[in-house]
Design an enzyme around this catalytic site. Structure first.
Site, PDB file in Angstrom:
ATOM      1  N   TYR A   1       1.186  -1.704   0.011  1.00  0.00           N
ATOM      2  CA  TYR A   1       0.396   0.102  -0.311  1.00  0.00           C
ATOM      3  C   TYR A   1       1.145   0.913  -0.263  1.00  0.00           C
ATOM      4  CZ  TYR A   1      -4.125  -2.328   0.282  1.00  0.00           C
ATOM      5  OH  TYR A   1      -5.452  -3.168   0.990  1.00  0.00           O
TER       6      TYR A   1
ATOM      7  N   HIS B   1     -10.198  -7.115  -5.646  1.00  0.00           N
ATOM      8  CA  HIS B   1      -9.328  -7.268  -4.376  1.00  0.00           C
ATOM      9  C   HIS B   1     -11.040  -8.444  -3.617  1.00  0.00           C
ATOM     10  CE1 HIS B   1      -7.269  -4.386  -1.513  1.00  0.00           C
ATOM     11  NE2 HIS B   1      -8.328  -5.972  -0.307  1.00  0.00           N
TER      12      HIS B   1
ATOM     13  N   ASP C   1      -6.007  -0.484  -6.508  1.00  0.00           N
ATOM     14  CA  ASP C   1      -7.379  -0.901  -6.505  1.00  0.00           C
ATOM     15  C   ASP C   1      -7.793  -0.528  -4.863  1.00  0.00           C
ATOM     16  OD1 ASP C   1      -7.630  -2.886  -4.961  1.00  0.00           O
ATOM     17  OD2 ASP C   1      -8.156  -4.677  -5.772  1.00  0.00           O
TER      18      ASP C   1
END
Ligand code: 173
Length: 488
Positions: free
Chosen positions: A234, A352, A262
């Protein structure tokens, strides 16, 4: 030695003590600096915060971030059990946990999910299992596999079957990997390390999540010297932190950087939201802050994610690492082509696990659209294509490989196996998939992964095929519910 009555008195924003693992800490000066927001800490002011703390914070957090003067010391004979008596539902869950089926009764990945649904702590189950909005994408990810049928060939010598393949240059025993999922200690006290150990024994790759419960180094330390691990990233708004993480990962031998693209904001997971008790802040005096009652810790700990991340940043990542760079969470043909243009080493077609944008297409459908276009442009070998979401059977994996994927990621099923049967559970879940792979390759008339191609697949009715009901999946899927009325 402290006693619990003393700690209970320190229950205000200005004077806030918490208990973690049998020790008390004065976090008064830290409340407003807590990266997860003050609300989560204040909820536990004067109380035991161990259960909430553990899944989110690596073991060395308190030593690293709280100066020694705030460490107040241990209790004598302190039992950190719950304050409130357990509900009927909780008592039923505990009984089920005692009565759970033997591991030998697990015949497929849905079986682990079934046991997890009935035995995991409610909040943990809800966090792992939830999808976004109405969970239509979550279910479609899985259902999409049922729209594709095989064209098996007969009278092929299938005595010897070889499942091995390569992923980003690493030889692996089978074309699937353990994908990154956050907060492993919600399901098992050893968290992601359980997955590391099973991956080692089964010779498959583990993708380490940025938001693991264990620290990155703990997870890497748990690996054997031959084991391959990837890192899911991230991207932090603070690029210095980001660079440090990436360089450290490379130094520690990570073989692939999977940048999540995403999730600039966390999806709305209502099953997860509804499972949380209305938080009682009434014991916190002088607190007028509106507590985060919605997505609790997950949303709070995701606030560091850079919402400005864009295609121009790829060059920067290239400049700081030699690791292969893969975008995780590509959802269209258009972005797949942009990924080739930007020189990415790979993509993961993924929504995801149906936790982000509702009505983002199932990855398998995107793959079916994408491959002919890549081939037409002569780009099919420019990058490796992975996908994840909804995979429960080896037939799912085989379909994806036939359609051009290099491998598939599997997340939730391994979390469920870990949460229910620990190391042995994850090992068995992987073994089940491998056994299914061998059998189905024989039945398909292929003996090695490189033989799998679209010639074994019929996608002509993908848009129109009547969907066979999937009874097992249906039995483990927990439908969303409407709000409960108060008990009268
Ligand atoms: O899917 C998730 O829950 C996830 O990726 C996440 C993101 C931020 C914080 C915690 C989990």
């Amino acid at each position: 030695m402290l006693d619990i009555e003393e700690v209970k008195k320190h229950n205000t924003r200005k004077d806030c003590w918490v208990i973690i693992h049998g020790k008390a800490y004065d976090v008064s000066d830290f409340v407003d600096e807590h990266p997860g927001g003050s609300g989560v800490i204040l909820k536990y002011a004067g109380k035991d915060a161990t259960k909430a703390f553990d899944p989110i914070h690596p073991g060395d957090t308190l030593v690293k971030y709280l100066a020694p003067k705030y460490h107040l010391g241990p209790f004598e004979d302190y039992d950190d059990d719950e304050d409130d008596p357990p509900s009927q539902e909780e008592l039923r869950r505990r009984q089920k946990k005692l009565d759970k089926p033997d591991l030998s009764q697990m015949y497929n990945l849905n079986d682990f999910e079934f046991v997890a649904r009935h035995t995991m702590e409610r909040t943990a189950w809800s966090y792992y299992s939830s999808g976004c909005d109405d969970e239509i994408t979550l279910r479609e990810n899985h259902a999409s596999y049922h729209r594709v049928f095989f064209k098996p060939r007969i009278l092929v010598d299938v005595t010897n079957i070889d499942l091995s393949t390569t992923m980003l240059g690493t030889k692996v025993s089978s074309p699937f990997y353990i994908t990154a999922t956050a907060l492993g200690r919600l399901g098992h006290k050893d968290g992601e390390k359980v997955l590391t150990r099973a991956a080692a024994k089964q010779d498959i790759i583990q993708m380490i999540p940025t938001l693991a419960s264990c620290s990155f180094d703990e997870i890497v330390d748990e690996a054997t010297s031959e084991q391959t691990q990837w890192l899911q990233l991230y991207v932090n708004k603070d690029r210095e932190i980001c660079e440090k993480i990436v360089r450290h990962a490379e130094e520690r031998g990570i073989k692939g950087l999977f940048i999540t693209v995403d999730a600039p904001q966390l999806g709305r997971r209502e099953k997860d939201m509804r499972s949380k008790k209305i938080e009682d802040l009434s014991h916190v005096q002088g607190d007028d802050e509106e507590a985060d009652r919605s997505q609790g810790a997950a949303r709070a700990i995701s606030s560091f994610i850079d919402t400005s991340l864009n295609w121009n940043d790829i060059k920067w990542f290239r400049s700081i690492t030699k690791m292969p760079i893969i975008l995780k969470g590509v959802q269209t043909v258009e972005d797949s082509l942009l990924a080739v243009e930007h020189g990415l080493d790979g993509i993961v077609l993924s929504n995801h696990g149906g936790r982000q944008l509702e009505f983002s297409k199932p990855p398998l459908e995107v793959l079916i659209e994408l491959m002919p276009i890549l081939k037409q442009k002569g780009l099919q070998d420019k990058m490796e294509i992975y996908l994840d979401g909804g995979v429960r059977r080896a037939t799912d994996i085989l379909k994806a490989i036939c359609l051009g994927a290099k491998g598939v990621g599997i997340g939730r099923p391994f979390l469920y196996a870990m949460s229910t049967y620990g190391d042995a559970g994850v090992f068995k879940a992987i073994q089940i998939l491998k056994d299914e792979m061998v059998m189905n390759m024989r039945l398909l008339g292929v003996t090695s992964i490189d033989q799998l191609s679209e010639k074994y697949i019929d996608t002509r009715h993908f848009q129109t095929r009547y969907l066979p009901e999937d009874k097992l999946f249906g039995a483990v899927y927990e439908p969303l519910v409407s709000p409960a009325f108060k008990d009268s």
